[in-house]
Every structure is written in C-alpha cells, then in structure tokens.
Design an enzyme around this catalytic site. Structure first.
Site, PDB file in Angstrom:
ATOM      1  N   LYS A 186       0.822  -1.220   0.000  1.00  0.00           N
ATOM      2  CA  LYS A 186       0.000   0.000   0.000  1.00  0.00           C
ATOM      3  C   LYS A 186       0.855   1.270   0.000  1.00  0.00           C
ATOM      4  CE  LYS A 186      -3.540  -2.532  -0.369  1.00  0.00           C
ATOM      5  NZ  LYS A 186      -4.341  -3.270   0.558  1.00  0.00           N
TER       6      LYS A 186
HETATM    7  C1  PLP Z   1      -5.466  -4.368   0.825  1.00  0.00           C
HETATM    8  C2  PLP Z   1      -6.910  -4.173   0.835  1.00  0.00           C
HETATM    9  C3  PLP Z   1      -7.697  -4.478   1.959  1.00  0.00           C
HETATM   10  C4  PLP Z   1      -7.157  -5.196   3.137  1.00  0.00           C
HETATM   11  O1  PLP Z   1      -6.125  -4.545   3.788  1.00  0.00           O
HETATM   12  P1  PLP Z   1      -5.336  -5.330   4.916  1.00  0.00           P
HETATM   13  O2  PLP Z   1      -4.596  -4.250   5.649  1.00  0.00           O
HETATM   14  O3  PLP Z   1      -4.423  -6.291   4.230  1.00  0.00           O
HETATM   15  O4  PLP Z   1      -6.326  -6.012   5.768  1.00  0.00           O
HETATM   16  C5  PLP Z   1      -9.043  -4.153   1.933  1.00  0.00           C
HETATM   17  N1  PLP Z   1      -9.616  -3.592   0.857  1.00  0.00           N
HETATM   18  C6  PLP Z   1      -8.900  -3.305  -0.250  1.00  0.00           C
HETATM   19  C7  PLP Z   1      -9.593  -2.649  -1.397  1.00  0.00           C
HETATM   20  C8  PLP Z   1      -7.533  -3.607  -0.307  1.00  0.00           C
HETATM   21  O5  PLP Z   1      -6.830  -3.367  -1.414  1.00  0.00           O
END
Ligand code: PLP
Length: 389
Positions: A186
């Site tokens: 991210k």
């Molecule tokens: C990565 C992601 C999540 C989950 O995030 P985590 O921190 O791994 O739980 C949820 N929604 C979207 C759209 C994502 O890309």
C-alpha cells in the site's frame, strides 16, 4: 524483442534508513508491544487526515470488521458494497453474519455506481461500504444522501486512498468510519497494519475496546500506571486486533514524507497515461474533476475485441519479458464462495463481469525507475501490436 536484464516486480515497498532506524530504536527501547510509538502514529495520522479519532489496528480488514460490529450490524442485516474489490471488503460482512449486496460499478473509474444503489436498499439494509478503487474516491455525496435518507452507516474502504480527497474534503474525515491499510503493497506500509478513523467519540471508544479483547484499559496504560494497581474489565468478547510499536515505527517516518512519496507515484502515473493514451487496444481509466486521486494502482482495460490474446496470456508474456503485473480484480460475484452461496449469474453485474476479463495493473511505486517504465510501455506496445486483430 529485447528483454530487460532484470525483473521488474509488480510492487515493492519504499523503506529508507530512517524507517529502519526507528524500528531499531523501538527494539532497543524495551517496549515492543502496543505503546508509545503506536500512540504517536495515531496522533500523526489523525492530524494528517484532520479527523478526531484514529485507532491503529493490525489490518484494514480488522478495521472494516470492527466498524461493522460497532455499527451493530449482524445476522439478518444487509450491507451494500461493490464486487470490484479485494475479498476482505466483503469477507467481513460474512464474518458478522450479514448478507453482502453487490451493486455494479461505474466503467470510468471502477467505483460503485451510485445510481444503482437505491434499488438495492430494503428494510434489512444497514450500511454501505464504498471502495475508493485504486485511490479514486467513490461518489460520497450521493452515498451520504442515501445513508441519511435510509439511516444507514457508511464505512469507507480506503485501503488505496490515504492521500485522496473528495470535493476538497480529505478521505477519512467524511463518513462514520474509514478504514486504511498499511499492508506491504500500500501507499505507506507497516508490513501489516491498518487504521480506522471516525469523528464520533462513542464509536471510537467502542472500537478501541473491541480491538483488544474487550478490555476497558489497554496494557500500556495498565503497566505504566505509577504504583497504582488497576484491574481491567472485560465488557465484550473482543478481538486481538491491536497494532504494535514495531509496526508503528515503520509507519511514522513514511507518514512524515507521504507528500514526497505521493508526488513520485503521481509523476509515474501521469507518465504511464501519456505513454499509453494513444493505443487503441487499451482503455485508460478516467478521473473525476472534483477529486484527488491517490495513484495507488495503474489499472488498464484491454479492448479484447481488437486483440487475439487474453488478459491472462498477456500477463504471462509480460512476465516472460521480466515485467510483473497484477489483477484488480476478478469480481467477487465470480469467486467460488460467493458464486455458490448467492447463486450469482455472470450478467448480474455486467460491468464488473466485463472488467474482470479485461483488467490488469502495471508496476507503480516510488522506486520504479523511468527507464524501467519506458521499457514496460515499449514492451507492452510491441506485444499488443503483435497480437492485434
Ligand atoms: C489491501 C486491501 C484491503 C485489506 O487490507 P489489509 O490491511 O491487508 O487487511 C481491503 N480492501 C482493499 C480494497 C484492499 O486493497
């Protein structure tokens, strides 16, 4: 076709010595669990967003899950969301025993099509979870209007959208809850981690308690109480969803340089756009005028009717040329669990269904070099030319 001498991965975190030093400082401090660094990260994040409360958690998924529980959503309830998302958005609706109700997407930016939401609202509907796809905000005004009209909670999945704004307002400062992710891929990362923001004091307190076993006092406060022994009370069978200080240390300095990281991704995103805009075998996504995009993913749609190659085969060929790619996403109504449970037909969500076969994403991260980006677009152009109908 000339092949690059090194593999270009689809994603790569950008960590510098500063981030590593902060982690080492925590490791040497004697407190590695949830404590001062987690609290410091919360304060920094809350100030960055401009919201009243931010609760650090071990994932964005945990944030979405707790937001549903804190909103009182459980079995017998329905939650409206998009099928064009990562599984976590919808899995959490199943976790609380509620039913996910999908609404098709807008083909321009792949966020939920707000014109199609109202038809799906009924007496059981309790919440809407919009996803800011790739960092492009969903149409929140329309969503807030429906939420007010039908008394629904709005829980934003902002896993891609830390830097995003909707009509001048920062994402994270608008709805009942907003969940962000600090997963390794991210915009900023704590390796694993997430944060939930809200402006509601009662809800924030509820989340804090739910995130750590349902205890009224967290461990850090318990152990630092000077000489005062205080017992905790369990008021709910809560979860083990807390972030710890080693994670928070990774995030602190990235958050301080978030603008710099953003500018670099934006530069690369715009460069992709200008290099690929004239290819008639692909379609680029569009950007609304009244938003700020986070440029988390660079997503393309193939015009399959003009090509003799499928998306999956194209990804294989790109991989053979040392280029990693991603798919965001195969619509969840096509995934075995949801397909079987809710007996969806492919055409129930025609846009999401169509996009599922055509979409793929190119590498986009701070450390991607211009020369590698040129190689990516060059190679892609040559492959598409070769497979043109
Ligand atoms: C990565 C992601 C999540 C989950 O995030 P985590 O921190 O791994 O739980 C949820 N929604 C979207 C759209 C994502 O890309």
């Amino acid at each position: 076709m000339k092949k690059n001498n090194h593999y270009i991965p689809f994603c790569k975190p950008c960590l510098i010595q500063n981030d590593i030093d902060e982690v080492i400082d925590t490791l040497k401090s004697g407190w590695i669990g949830t404590g001062p660094k987690t609290k410091a990260f919360e304060v920094l994040f809350k100030n960055y967003i401009g919201c009243k409360y931010a609760i650090c958690l071990n994932s964005c998924t945990a944030g979405l899950h707790l937001a549903l529980i804190a909103s009182g959503i459980s079995s017998g309830n329905e939650v409206i969301t998009t099928p064009m998302t990562f599984a976590a958005t919808v899995n959490v609706i199943e976790h609380v025993g509620a039913k996910p109700v999908f609404v098709d997407i807008n083909p321009d930016n792949l966020t939920i099509d707000v014109r199609k939401i109202e038809k799906k609202i009924n007496k059981k509907t309790r919440a809407i979870i919009p996803v800011h796809f790739a960092g492009h905000p969903a149409r929140l005004d329309e969503i807030q209007y429906l939420a007010k009209k039908y008394n629904l909670a709005v829980i934003e999945d902002a896993a891609h959208a830390i830097e995003s704004k909707y009509r001048g307002r920062k994402i994270g400062n608008i709805s009942d809850f907003t969940a962000f992710s600090f997963y390794a891929t991210k915009n900023i990362t704590t390796a694993e981690g997430g944060i939930l923001t809200t402006n509601n004091k009662t809800l924030a307190e509820r989340i804090e308690i739910l995130s750590l076993h349902g205890m009224t006092k967290d461990a850090w406060k318990r152990y630092t109480h000077k000489g005062i022994v205080q017992n905790f009370e369990i008021i709910y069978p809560g979860f083990k969803y807390n972030m710890f200080d080693i994670q928070a240390s990774l995030g602190i300095n990235q958050l301080k340089r978030i603008g710099q990281l953003y500018n670099r991704r934006k530069h690369l995103y715009k460069r992709y756009e200008s290099q690929l805009k004239n290819l008639d075998c692909i379609q680029l996504l569009k950007e609304d005028r009244d938003i700020v995009h986070s440029y988390h993913l660079f997503v393309l749609l193939l015009n399959l009717d003009k090509l003799k190659i499928t998306r999956d085969h194209l990804r294989f060929v790109l991989d053979q040329h040392n280029i990693g790619t991603g798919v965001h996403y195969i619509s969840l109504h096509r995934q075995p669990y949801y397909l079987k449970k809710y007996k969806f037909k492919a055409q129930d969500f025609p846009i999401a269904n169509d996009v599922s076969a055509r979409t793929f994403s190119l590498p986009l991260y701070v450390n991607l070099k211009e020369e590698d980006q040129d190689y990516i677009t060059d190679t892609l152009r040559k492959i598409l030319k070769k497979y043109k109908r």
